[in-house]
Design an enzyme around this catalytic site. Sequence first.
Site, mmCIF file in Angstrom:
data_model
loop_
_atom_site.group_PDB
_atom_site.id
_atom_site.type_symbol
_atom_site.label_atom_id
_atom_site.label_comp_id
_atom_site.label_asym_id
_atom_site.label_seq_id
_atom_site.Cartn_x
_atom_site.Cartn_y
_atom_site.Cartn_z
ATOM 1 N N GLN A 213 0.832 -1.193 0.000
ATOM 2 C CA GLN A 213 0.000 0.000 0.000
ATOM 3 C C GLN A 213 0.876 1.256 0.000
ATOM 4 O O GLN A 213 1.891 1.318 0.683
ATOM 5 C CB GLN A 213 -0.913 -0.001 1.230
ATOM 6 C CG GLN A 213 -2.111 0.901 1.101
ATOM 7 C CD GLN A 213 -3.231 0.518 2.063
ATOM 8 O OE1 GLN A 213 -3.322 -0.634 2.479
ATOM 9 N NE2 GLN A 213 -4.083 1.459 2.401
ATOM 10 N N GLN B 163 1.744 -11.405 10.267
ATOM 11 C CA GLN B 163 2.251 -10.234 9.551
ATOM 12 C C GLN B 163 1.487 -8.961 9.911
ATOM 13 O O GLN B 163 2.041 -7.863 9.903
ATOM 14 C CB GLN B 163 2.183 -10.486 8.037
ATOM 15 C CG GLN B 163 2.982 -9.492 7.218
ATOM 16 C CD GLN B 163 2.205 -9.007 6.016
ATOM 17 O OE1 GLN B 163 1.090 -8.546 6.136
ATOM 18 N NE2 GLN B 163 2.820 -9.110 4.849
ATOM 19 N N SER C 281 4.598 -6.138 2.755
ATOM 20 C CA SER C 281 3.318 -5.943 3.444
ATOM 21 C C SER C 281 2.180 -6.574 2.642
ATOM 22 O O SER C 281 2.167 -7.786 2.424
ATOM 23 C CB SER C 281 3.098 -4.444 3.681
ATOM 24 O OG SER C 281 1.953 -4.205 4.472
ATOM 25 N N LEU C 282 1.217 -5.773 2.183
ATOM 26 C CA LEU C 282 0.132 -6.275 1.338
ATOM 27 C C LEU C 282 0.668 -7.127 0.195
ATOM 28 O O LEU C 282 0.050 -8.119 -0.219
ATOM 29 C CB LEU C 282 -0.657 -5.091 0.780
ATOM 30 C CG LEU C 282 -1.544 -5.356 -0.441
ATOM 31 C CD1 LEU C 282 -2.735 -6.196 -0.051
ATOM 32 C CD2 LEU C 282 -1.985 -4.054 -1.079
ATOM 33 N N HIS D 241 1.119 -3.488 11.077
ATOM 34 C CA HIS D 241 2.254 -4.292 11.551
ATOM 35 C C HIS D 241 2.660 -3.959 12.980
ATOM 36 O O HIS D 241 3.842 -3.824 13.298
ATOM 37 C CB HIS D 241 3.425 -4.140 10.582
ATOM 38 C CG HIS D 241 3.025 -4.348 9.156
ATOM 39 N ND1 HIS D 241 2.534 -5.548 8.701
ATOM 40 C CD2 HIS D 241 2.986 -3.497 8.092
ATOM 41 C CE1 HIS D 241 2.222 -5.436 7.421
ATOM 42 N NE2 HIS D 241 2.479 -4.203 7.035
ATOM 43 N N ARG E 45 -9.549 -7.524 4.125
ATOM 44 C CA ARG E 45 -8.408 -7.151 4.977
ATOM 45 C C ARG E 45 -8.388 -5.635 5.188
ATOM 46 O O ARG E 45 -8.176 -5.146 6.299
ATOM 47 C CB ARG E 45 -7.107 -7.617 4.321
ATOM 48 C CG ARG E 45 -5.815 -7.303 5.090
ATOM 49 C CD ARG E 45 -4.638 -7.855 4.281
ATOM 50 N NE ARG E 45 -3.340 -7.709 4.944
ATOM 51 C CZ ARG E 45 -2.506 -6.702 4.751
ATOM 52 N NH1 ARG E 45 -2.847 -5.704 3.944
ATOM 53 N NH2 ARG E 45 -1.336 -6.665 5.373
#
Length: 309
Positions: free
Chosen positions: A10, A249, A90-91, A200, A115
Amino acid sequence: MRYAIVCPGQGSQAAGMGKDLYENFAHAKHAFDEASDVLKTDMRALLFEPNENLGQSQWTQPAILLVSVLAAQILEQESGQKPMFALGHSLGEISAVCLAGVLSLAGALTLVSERGKLMQSAQTAEPAGMMVVMGVSDSALESFVQEQRDAGKRVWVANYNTDGQVVLAGIKSDLESLTAAKETLKAKRMLLLDISVASHCPLLEPIVEPFRELAKKALGQNFDFGVVSNVTTNKYDTIAQALELLGLQLVSPVRYKQCVQQHQDEVDVWVECGHGSVLRGLNSRLTAKPTLNVSDSATLKETLNRLKG
C-alpha cells in the site's frame, strides 16, 4: 536467468496504474472484468480515473494486488519461465501468495478487500498512524522505541525498508511526540506519513483471527513456488504456514530489508511487478543484484530482453 518477483504494498497506488496492460493484453481485460464482478465496482473507473476511493484501504489493496498479479502473470506467460520464489512488501505478500498458485485472483481480491475493511475497523479511539525515520541504525532505533514503550507510549517498529530507513507505527500523538528526540537520535528525518492505520503492530491484534478465518476459506492447496515471509524472512510453501504467517504479519514488523539480503544469492535478478518502482529503489540500496520492473508493455519488453540475456 533466475529471477524472483517482488510485489509492492500500500502506498504504491496512483491513478492510471494498469491501464497500459489493460489496453495491450487480453488477459488483463479478462482480469479487470473478473475483478469488477467480484468487488461489485468498475475497476477501470477506480484505477484509470482520479477519484477518492483509490485512497481507501478496502479499494487500495485490491487495486494494487490486481496490477501486481497481472504484471507478474503476463511476464511469466511471455517469458515461459516461473520465478524462483516471490516476495511481497506488506500487502504485497498476499499478491505473492496469489502468484504462487494458492489463491485464485477472485479469492485474493476478496481477501485483501476484506483485509482493508478489517484494518479500518481496528481503529482505536485515538487516531493511529505511521512515521518514517531516516538516518538511525536499527539497533539504536529499536532501543529508543522500547524506552518509549516502557514510558507508556504506544509505538512500535513496523517496517525495515533499507539501512537507515525504518517505519514506526502506533498512536498518532505518541508518534508525534517522538520528534522531540530527533537531534538526540541524530535522525536525518522523522516524518509522519499520511496514513490513518497503524499496520504491523499490536494495535491490529483484534483482527488477526477474523483475517485468518477469511484466509482459510480462500486458500487452495499447493504452492507452485515458495513465498518469503515478511515475519520470519524464510520461505514457506504450505497452507498451514501461510495461515499462521499472514496472520502474524498484521502485528509484526515487515522485515523487507532482511528478506532481500537473505535470499539475494538465490537469484540473478529481481523483478518488481506492479505500478511504480518503490521496491526497485529500496533494492538498489540492499543488493548488488539488479532489479527490473514490469508495470506496462514497455517495461515488460525491457525485462523480457534482460531475462533472455
